[in-house]
Design a protein around this motif. Structure first.
Motif, PDB file in Angstrom:
ATOM      1  N   LEU A 198      -2.571   1.495  -6.454  1.00  0.00           N
ATOM      2  CA  LEU A 198      -2.461   0.655  -5.259  1.00  0.00           C
ATOM      3  C   LEU A 198      -1.712  -0.637  -5.548  1.00  0.00           C
ATOM      4  CD1 LEU A 198      -6.073   1.039  -3.835  1.00  0.00           C
ATOM      5  CD2 LEU A 198      -4.051   2.340  -3.242  1.00  0.00           C
ATOM      6  N   LYS A 203       2.306   4.867   0.716  1.00  0.00           N
ATOM      7  CA  LYS A 203       2.195   5.751   1.874  1.00  0.00           C
ATOM      8  C   LYS A 203       1.870   7.172   1.423  1.00  0.00           C
ATOM      9  CE  LYS A 203       3.527   3.162   5.507  1.00  0.00           C
ATOM     10  NZ  LYS A 203       2.672   2.103   4.998  1.00  0.00           N
ATOM     11  N   ILE A 211      -3.624   5.073   3.121  1.00  0.00           N
ATOM     12  CA  ILE A 211      -2.661   5.997   2.517  1.00  0.00           C
ATOM     13  C   ILE A 211      -2.477   7.178   3.456  1.00  0.00           C
ATOM     14  CG2 ILE A 211      -2.204   7.448   0.511  1.00  0.00           C
ATOM     15  CD1 ILE A 211      -3.982   5.555  -1.088  1.00  0.00           C
ATOM     16  N   THR A 223       0.855  -1.184   0.000  1.00  0.00           N
ATOM     17  CA  THR A 223       0.000   0.000   0.000  1.00  0.00           C
ATOM     18  C   THR A 223       0.889   1.231   0.000  1.00  0.00           C
ATOM     19  OG1 THR A 223      -1.352  -1.278   1.482  1.00  0.00           O
ATOM     20  CG2 THR A 223      -2.046   0.978   1.085  1.00  0.00           C
ATOM     21  N   VAL A 240       1.209   9.508  -1.921  1.00  0.00           N
ATOM     22  CA  VAL A 240       0.911   9.462  -3.349  1.00  0.00           C
ATOM     23  C   VAL A 240       0.902  10.871  -3.907  1.00  0.00           C
ATOM     24  CG1 VAL A 240      -0.705   8.650  -5.096  1.00  0.00           C
ATOM     25  CG2 VAL A 240      -0.552   7.473  -2.916  1.00  0.00           C
TER      26      VAL A 240
END
Lengths: 342, 325
Positions: free
Chosen positions: A226, A4, A29, A2, A6
């Motif tokens: 993702l 962290k 996130i 996943t 973006v």
């Protein structure tokens, strides 16, 4: 894995803005950064929640600072516009597309934190011609592409992305070639085109059109940011509509124009600030384009929810297009013929 | 005003046994419910009315865009109702086509029909398509592979796509064959269709054997198809090369009646046709990667070509007058 932090480019546009909103809604996130020169539209801002907006130009080296200081690990490059909805200034767009991508990739290459890159590309990279195969797979090279134009931009952008993937093998790169978007909420060259009461088409040609619902486009971009899938993927809805068929479904009237005269008609429409008729678009209206989405379904693991026909019908009903023409008389006549008097 | 009477249901049942479940069981004879709005009885409609109704239904379907299209732009609805009928007239009454060997076409699954090409205009391809559709027990469509020139021409290109044709290239052919379609290919191309009348029934070079590698890669049988009669429809006795170059055509034919009689010269001569589908040549016995072996591809190409050529000679020797059959 996943992500962290973006970073989404092009949040001023439909896909970028809504994608940032979707990612911000994901509690796993930590941070979502949106970059663009223009802020997202107000209705998108309301849904964006905790996503942060950075007003920056990706053509500016400043973008490198944003990436390193925030420790961005996933970059979603959604700002490339290859099918501007309305008349746009060609050179400005080319700058944004090509130079912007170069700068962004240069910044990514310097940032050790970056682990994932998702690039929104377009199916226009395949071109459209009488000599190209009916169904394009990811390995097909473009044919008969204009020497300039948005499709050419997209090809150049993809070349830079390939170069980046070579130089940073530790970054997983996904390039998504999206078919033309359609939907009630998105503003693209096709939505404007079909909203014209009389739709100019190329005389004697009928394009095969494969579309993609804007919601599906968002979903696939989210999944890509993702996920881990690496490589180039065609993204398009199942099924095909002929251009003439789509015009009829929307209840519009077609106006066949000689191919030689279409640029003039396009200039007229451009002048009226209605819709952009770039040479790429005219070629698309000539021959159309269909993508092979086996890789998307098998390797990437995404199946679009809307078929082309459903997506188009959703656009027609959702944008409340008033049909200019419906064959009610004929349908009534048919009922009358098939009913016998008792 | 009448009062509603309450009629207890299943009184007898309840008395006899303890109810095991709340829901009543649907045993006993099923009584057809009387519909509240009885549907109007449809007395049989006369054939003429049904015909008109069908035509109007077709028109409504076309005008609302409510018909399926495949990835290649094939429109079965239009093909069946608009494109095939006039071709069928030509097929039955003008060329009086006789078909043999239809049992060699697979009932379902993919196959590659390879045929000789002749006649100045590719009418033989269209007639083969009619022959397959009208004689096959499942009325299958022949998906033809055409030259890129076809798709450049306005109207013709669009119609070709709608009738199920696509560009003669390996990706398209393989996609169709993998989808289990019956694919038709004319590997001689322009060299075959535009050969002079003196060279009639002499097969030209079979391209570069791309069709064989497509069949090898998909493992479908190759069905050699021989067409006799198409050479005589427009006997090409000359070629205006400069005019052809002017229009970007591969050739500009001179026949005994064209361009002498103008548009009248475009009427094909009523030769008697015979289409024969030969024994299928299997390609699934070769191991994977066989399409990378040029020698094998050449040999198979030659085998197909020889089969068609020999069949043509045999059929020609059995034929009497080209126009009477």
């Amino acid at each position: 894995m996943t992500p962290k932090v973006v970073l989404v480019t092009g949040v001023g546009g439909y896909l970028g803005g809504n994608l940032a909103a979707r990612l911000a809604a994901d509690p796993d996130i930590e941070r979502v950064l949106g970059v663009d020169t223009v802020p997202p539209p107000k209705d998108v801002v309301r849904t964006m929640g905790r996503a942060e907006f950075v007003r920056a130009d990706i053509r500016n080296p400043l973008i490198a600072k944003v990436i390193t200081s925030a420790g961005v690990d996933t970059v979603v490059h959604a700002s490339t516009t290859t099918n501007p909805a309305g008349p746009a200034r060609r050179m400005v767009l080319k700058e944004l597309n090509v130079i912007g991508t170069m700068q962004l990739l240069a910044a990514c290459q310097r940032a050790p934190s970056v682990r994932r890159l998702v690039v929104k590309s377009t199916a226009a990279v395949y071109g459209a011609s009488s000599r190209s195969p009916a169904v394009f797979s990811e390995d097909d090279a473009p044919k008969d592409l204009g020497s300039s134009g948005y499709a050419k931009d997209a090809v150049e952008v993809e070349a830079y992305v390939r170069g980046f993937a070579r130089r940073r093998p530790d970054v997983s790169v996904a390039t998504l070639r999206l078919a033309n978007l359609i939907g009630p909420s998105v503003d693209t060259v096709l939505t404007r085109y079909f909203a014209l009461p009389i739709v100019p088409t190329v005389l004697g040609f009928d394009a095969r059109m494969q579309l993609l619902h804007s919601e599906d486009a968002l979903a696939v971009l989210e999944l890509a940011s993702l996920g881990e899938a690496t490589g180039v993927f065609n993204v398009a809805a199942d099924g095909v509509l002929m251009l003439s068929q789509a015009i009829r479904r929307a209840g519009r009237l077609p106006l066949p124009v000689l191919r030689q005269a279409l640029p003039a008609a396009g200039r007229l429409l451009r002048g009226a600030r209605l819709v952009d008729f770039s040479p790429d678009h005219v070629r698309y209206l000539n021959y159309g384009r269909v993508l092979d989405t086996t890789r998307l379904k098998a390797e990437f693991g995404f199946t679009p929810r809307w078929t082309t026909r459903q997506a188009f019908d959703d656009y027609v009903s959702g944008s409340k297009l008033r049909p200019v023409f419906t064959p009610t008389l004929l349908a009534a006549a048919r009922r009358r013929v098939l009913e016998t008097r008792t | 005003m009448q009062e509603a009477r309450v009629i207890p249901l299943q009184r007898a049942d309840r008395r006899r046994r303890v109810p095991t479940s709340a829901a009543p069981k649907p045993d006993g004879p099923i009584v057809e419910p009387t519909p509240l709005h009885p549907t109007r009885e449809h007395p049989p409609v006369s054939a003429v009315r049904r015909g008109i109704g069908d035509a109007l239904g077709f028109a409504v379907r076309r005008l609302t865009g409510d018909y399926p299209i495949d990835e290649f732009g094939f429109d079965p609805d239009l093909t069946e109702r608009v494109l095939l009928p006039p071709l069928r007239l030509l097929y039955k009454n003008w060329f009086r086509v006789e078909v043999s060997g239809i049992e060699n076409l697979p009932v379902d699954g993919g196959a590659l029909v390879v045929s000789n090409h002749s006649g100045t205009l590719p009418l033989d391809a269209l007639m083969t398509a009619v022959a397959v559709h009208d004689n096959h027990p499942r009325q299958r469509y022949l998906r033809m592979l055409g030259a890129d020139l076809v798709f450049q021409v306005p109207l013709l290109g669009a119609l070709a796509r709608k009738s199920g044709q696509t560009l003669a290239c390996n990706p398209d052919a393989e996609q169709l064959l993998n989808a289990g379609e019956l694919v038709g290919v004319w590997p001689e191309g322009f060299k075959g269709v535009g050969k002079p009348f003196a060279d009639r029934y002499k097969l030209q070079r079979f391209g570069r054997g791309g069709f064989v590698s497509a069949a090898l890669r998909t493992g479908v049988p190759i069905i050699p198809c021989s067409i006799v009669g198409a050479e005589e429809i427009y006997p090409k006795i000359g070629d205006l090369k400069t005019v052809a170059r002017l229009f970007g055509l591969p050739y500009f034919p001179i026949t005994p009646f064209f361009p002498l009689l103008g548009p009248l010269g475009a009427i094909p001569l009523p030769s008697k046709w015979h289409i024969h589908f030969g024994e299928p040549i299997p390609t699934d016995s070769y191991d994977a990667g066989a399409d990378d072996d040029p020698m094998l591809v050449f040999n198979l190409t030659d085998q197909v070509r020889e089969t068609i050529q020999q069949t043509l000679y045999r059929m020609l020797s059995q034929r009497g007058n080209p126009f009477l059959g």
